[in-house]
Design an enzyme around this catalytic site. Sequence first.
Site, mmCIF file in Angstrom:
data_model
loop_
_atom_site.group_PDB
_atom_site.id
_atom_site.type_symbol
_atom_site.label_atom_id
_atom_site.label_comp_id
_atom_site.label_asym_id
_atom_site.label_seq_id
_atom_site.Cartn_x
_atom_site.Cartn_y
_atom_site.Cartn_z
ATOM 1 N N ARG A 139 -8.588 -4.466 2.412
ATOM 2 C CA ARG A 139 -8.055 -3.231 1.821
ATOM 3 C C ARG A 139 -7.017 -2.612 2.750
ATOM 4 O O ARG A 139 -5.982 -2.124 2.298
ATOM 5 C CB ARG A 139 -9.189 -2.245 1.538
ATOM 6 N N CYS A 167 -10.545 6.624 5.819
ATOM 7 C CA CYS A 167 -11.112 5.479 5.093
ATOM 8 C C CYS A 167 -10.552 5.529 3.673
ATOM 9 O O CYS A 167 -9.374 5.818 3.487
ATOM 10 C CB CYS A 167 -12.640 5.516 5.119
#
EC number: 2.8.1.2
Length: 297
Positions: free
Chosen positions: A188, A248
């Site tokens: 990611r 995050c």
Amino acid sequence: MAAPQLFRALVSAQWVAEALKAPRSSQPLKLLDASWYLPKLGRDARREFEERHIPGAAFFDIDRCSDHTSPYDHMLPNATHFADYAGSLGVSAATHVVIYDDSDQGLYSAPRVWWMFRAFGHHSVSLLDGGFRHWLNQNLPISSGKSHSEPAEFSAQLDPSFIKTHEDILENLDARRFQVVDARAAGRFQGTQPEPRDGIEPGHIPGSVNIPFTEFLTNEGLEKSPEEIKRLFKEKKVDLSKPLVATCGSGVTACHVVLGAFLCGKSDVPVYDGSWVEWYMRAQPEHIISEGRGKTQ
């Protein structure tokens, strides 16, 4: 029970089991199950809590205790909202709060709530090392059903030093006043694996460093030792003597970076609350670093 134990970031399953057997009126213990899962996983954290949990625990709903006026997921609520919610779960100023979750990793979302309590001025808060997974592995007692907490008076005051905003991160692209550590999975971060939310492409903030949150945990789901965590930061070229900000996907697993630094003696790491979702939605294309599609408009 030694008093200093109550203020450690981590407590063991055995410690909690003993504390439940010998409650202290001067500093009552409150267990909170802060399980939360990405919607695409299809898990219902509250239903799972009602099926099984540590005796006496209450369920802390991260989405419910959030800023519902924000377009971004579970952003930090205001102090009044947090105080009302924590009080409804039976938390008072005297309470030692111990937080856990039921993730397969050991701890996943619980560090977010540990960080929230500290951000709102309640520092008598710990995490159950290894989470519910470790509790079950130790064959310790479990309960089922809905929780019924006696409401308590709780006051909260937000310490703004616990949070960074989009503007702070944007300004830092040039100023470089702090390091940014991203706790998402490597794919990611690099832009090679999809984000779990529709409309959000993978990638990362320019200049940020990737330490997936799972790297702070052992194979058994326990937190690594401070020595191992210091080595991890060093390997990733993160200097714990300098300012550091955690990010995050939406501000949950970033709190593993905060916890890891805390265990190494660095207690001043804030979270970019909007994290990648906000950054992607607001950033210019050149501020999306990705090996994949990136952002075209």
